[in-house]
Scaffold this active site. Sequence first.
Site, PDB file in Angstrom:
ATOM      1  N   CYS A  31       0.850  -1.190   0.000  1.00  0.00           N
ATOM      2  CA  CYS A  31       0.000   0.000   0.000  1.00  0.00           C
ATOM      3  C   CYS A  31       0.883   1.236   0.000  1.00  0.00           C
ATOM      4  O   CYS A  31       2.058   1.182   0.371  1.00  0.00           O
ATOM      5  CB  CYS A  31      -0.880  -0.001   1.235  1.00  0.00           C
ATOM      6  SG  CYS A  31      -1.929  -1.442   1.278  1.00  0.00           S
ATOM      7  N   TYR A 170      -5.415 -13.300  -3.611  1.00  0.00           N
ATOM      8  CA  TYR A 170      -4.878 -12.773  -2.351  1.00  0.00           C
ATOM      9  C   TYR A 170      -5.612 -13.353  -1.143  1.00  0.00           C
ATOM     10  O   TYR A 170      -6.829 -13.221  -1.022  1.00  0.00           O
ATOM     11  CB  TYR A 170      -5.004 -11.253  -2.389  1.00  0.00           C
ATOM     12  CG  TYR A 170      -4.635 -10.506  -1.126  1.00  0.00           C
ATOM     13  CD1 TYR A 170      -3.438 -10.743  -0.465  1.00  0.00           C
ATOM     14  CD2 TYR A 170      -5.490  -9.527  -0.610  1.00  0.00           C
ATOM     15  CE1 TYR A 170      -3.097 -10.029   0.676  1.00  0.00           C
ATOM     16  CE2 TYR A 170      -5.153  -8.806   0.524  1.00  0.00           C
ATOM     17  CZ  TYR A 170      -3.959  -9.056   1.160  1.00  0.00           C
ATOM     18  OH  TYR A 170      -3.633  -8.351   2.292  1.00  0.00           O
ATOM     19  N   HIS A 173      -2.990 -11.232   5.441  1.00  0.00           N
ATOM     20  CA  HIS A 173      -3.166 -10.100   6.359  1.00  0.00           C
ATOM     21  C   HIS A 173      -4.516 -10.056   7.069  1.00  0.00           C
ATOM     22  O   HIS A 173      -4.852  -9.035   7.672  1.00  0.00           O
ATOM     23  CB  HIS A 173      -2.965  -8.772   5.615  1.00  0.00           C
ATOM     24  CG  HIS A 173      -1.603  -8.633   5.007  1.00  0.00           C
ATOM     25  ND1 HIS A 173      -1.388  -8.536   3.650  1.00  0.00           N
ATOM     26  CD2 HIS A 173      -0.383  -8.596   5.575  1.00  0.00           C
ATOM     27  CE1 HIS A 173      -0.090  -8.429   3.412  1.00  0.00           C
ATOM     28  NE2 HIS A 173       0.545  -8.482   4.563  1.00  0.00           N
ATOM     29  N   ASP A 266       3.517  -8.760   9.527  1.00  0.00           N
ATOM     30  CA  ASP A 266       4.215  -8.824   8.241  1.00  0.00           C
ATOM     31  C   ASP A 266       5.181  -7.637   8.127  1.00  0.00           C
ATOM     32  O   ASP A 266       6.357  -7.809   7.804  1.00  0.00           O
ATOM     33  CB  ASP A 266       3.172  -8.796   7.118  1.00  0.00           C
ATOM     34  CG  ASP A 266       3.774  -9.050   5.749  1.00  0.00           C
ATOM     35  OD1 ASP A 266       4.875  -9.612   5.688  1.00  0.00           O
ATOM     36  OD2 ASP A 266       3.133  -8.684   4.745  1.00  0.00           O
TER      37      ASP A 266
END
Length: 700
Positions: A31, A170, A173, A266
């Site tokens: 991001c 995906y 997270h 992460d």
Amino acid sequence: MATSNRYDILFEPVKIGPVTAPNRFYQVPHCNGMGHQKPRTLAAMRGVKAEGGWGVVCTEEVEIHPSSDVSPFAEGRLWSDADIEPLRWMTDAVHEHGSLAGIELTHSGFNASNLESRVPSLAPSACPVNSYYPSSARAMTRKDIRDLRHWHRQAARRSKAAGFDIVYVYAGHNLSMLMHFMSRRHNFRTDEYGGTLENRVRLTREILEETKDEIGDTCAVAFRFAVDELIGKAGITFDGEGHDIVAMLAELPDLWDVNISEWENDSATARFEPNEGYQDKYTRFVKQLTSKPVVGVGRFTSPDLMVKKIKDGTLDLIGAARPSIADPFLPNKIRDDRIEEIRECIGCNICVSGDNLCVPMRCTQNPTVGEEWRRKWHPEKIQPSVSKDRVLVVGAGPAGLECSLQLSNRGYPVLLAESGMELGGRLLKESALPGLSSYIRVRDYRSGLLLQRSNVDIYFESKINEQLLKELDIKDIVIATGAAWKKNGVGRQHHTPIPGLENINILTPDNIIPRKITDQHVTIYDDDHYYIGGVCAEQLVRDGCTVTLITPAAKASAWTENTLEQFKIQQRLLNAGIKIITEQDIESVDRKGINARCIYTGQLTNIQSEQLLLITARDPDTTLSNKLIDDNGQASCNYNSVQSIGDCLAPGTVASAIYLGHLAAREFQSKQGSDWYTDIDQREWPSMVWPANVTDSSSI
Ligand code: ADP
Ligand code: SF4
């Protein structure tokens, strides 16, 4: 020019399904606070990374549908064909340098509040949405699941049309619908998509197969999967369901992109994960279960460690988000044997704060990131000088070091004067505090280069004053003299000094390091809310003190929510026995002690303490600027230019000091401080034009 050296293995091509990465440097999706809102800014930022040698450059998460709308956060968007063109700006920018472009297709499930699209959120089972919004997601019907599969397929087709080479599925997270489906704690379905692990994985399998079917002839399909959530058996674990999921899907994707969840694990900061490769223990099993290439992350910046990871069979591709932000040219610097020129990430997560605050990311180490398009800043190139005028830079903290380096890069002769005996300014003190040792990299990168420059003279123990200035006879001055912590409690909460401070021994962070406080009770008043209060508390405990931390905020180090650290900080402080008193300020101090005051009720509590450590705000050191800069911001008549930068202009983060130092060097002999406020044009899109056929209700 490639050198035949011990790092050659890092420059081998890697086949990923139908495409081939030119080397093993892989910028994983990350991001950035730009997303669909600033596609030109984004494309330029990604293009620079490709130019710097990253063989694969990926997007951030890209919303595949309006039901995956994570606004106000600025992520990528592929809701319709209209979104293809701006994404092509990025793929073109990446392809221009021979790299592959990857896109992380995402349905965010109950993590999407759909604030902009205003459609109800979706989830495997009904639950509240995950963000701060008072709404819930509804449980998906079988039709919804079919729709989701269709949306993903459509998005994959659009990705191919936008020019992407790698298309992601995906499940990481805890931010993705597919992960929610796989998770026992989010999926309570009783149909074929819930219950057994095989059922919970079904949707992921279907979407992987359908994505391959849709675009797999020319594009690789990557699967991003969090193999461990670090919450034990309640979640996915690398030796439990994480392992089993990899085994079940082993050969289905063309690439495994593996990490740990959630985002704060992460992207752990160096304060909590000081070592490179900190995810290895969780992810290294993956390669044993698949013949497909594996990419993993862990704040890798050391080429020797990267080589080791390839050779010992842990990874095929070196994944990086933050190291690629701090130094987009890291691969090329390794290739060209310029290792000492790598700007190593310090693991501070200021970059993450940009995304969390919905503004283009910034970086402590790399001031050009996010400015590639708007200001046309390049991390490795700068315009040449327009004169041979010598510049005096006063102060060798982050601002002075960065400014000196960039002035030197431009070709200006520089005299850097530092009153102390070492380079680094605030970094010297702060990097000595618990968990902040990596911050010294900000100094080391710059001092390492400056010390080699023939156009830079460095004077130590040289406190510059008016007399010395006259003797030096330099006409262009940059002042970077820093700031000092206030001793009177003035800050966000108190706009005037706290009464009665003469009744107690006052400390500030400036005297925590040189003057060790041991075996006493220290009360910290933290009205700053970033990291310094927490690390001072840890330091004091290490020195044998008993510590109470008072803050008007609802949490300790509250701003560190933005750097994904707050929870871990408060946990660490509580485990260290530090008493945390929230939502209180200090009303006054008297002979009986500190009077803490509830910010809501005004109720007072008396606290006995030997020392009061005030962390509220900093005073810029304007000693020199007051003498050399007039009321109009102009240099006094003896000088051509005088410019304040960094903390002595406006105390802030290290990232801000670096940025202002960089800006001043770029604009030297062009624009001065007061001009910095003009010509900042952020518009990326033409302004809105109403369609011709709308009816104005007021005319009915
Ligand atoms: P910034 O974050 O803006 O770079 P720092 O506080 O980290 O600010 O660094 C300021 C540096 O300036 C310190 O190393 C300090 O010793 C130095 N300094 C302060 N005043 C003078 C001066 N008059 N002459 C030379 N160096 C100075
Ligand atoms: Fe690394 Fe900090 Fe830059 Fe992020 S902001 S890339 S963590 S140095």
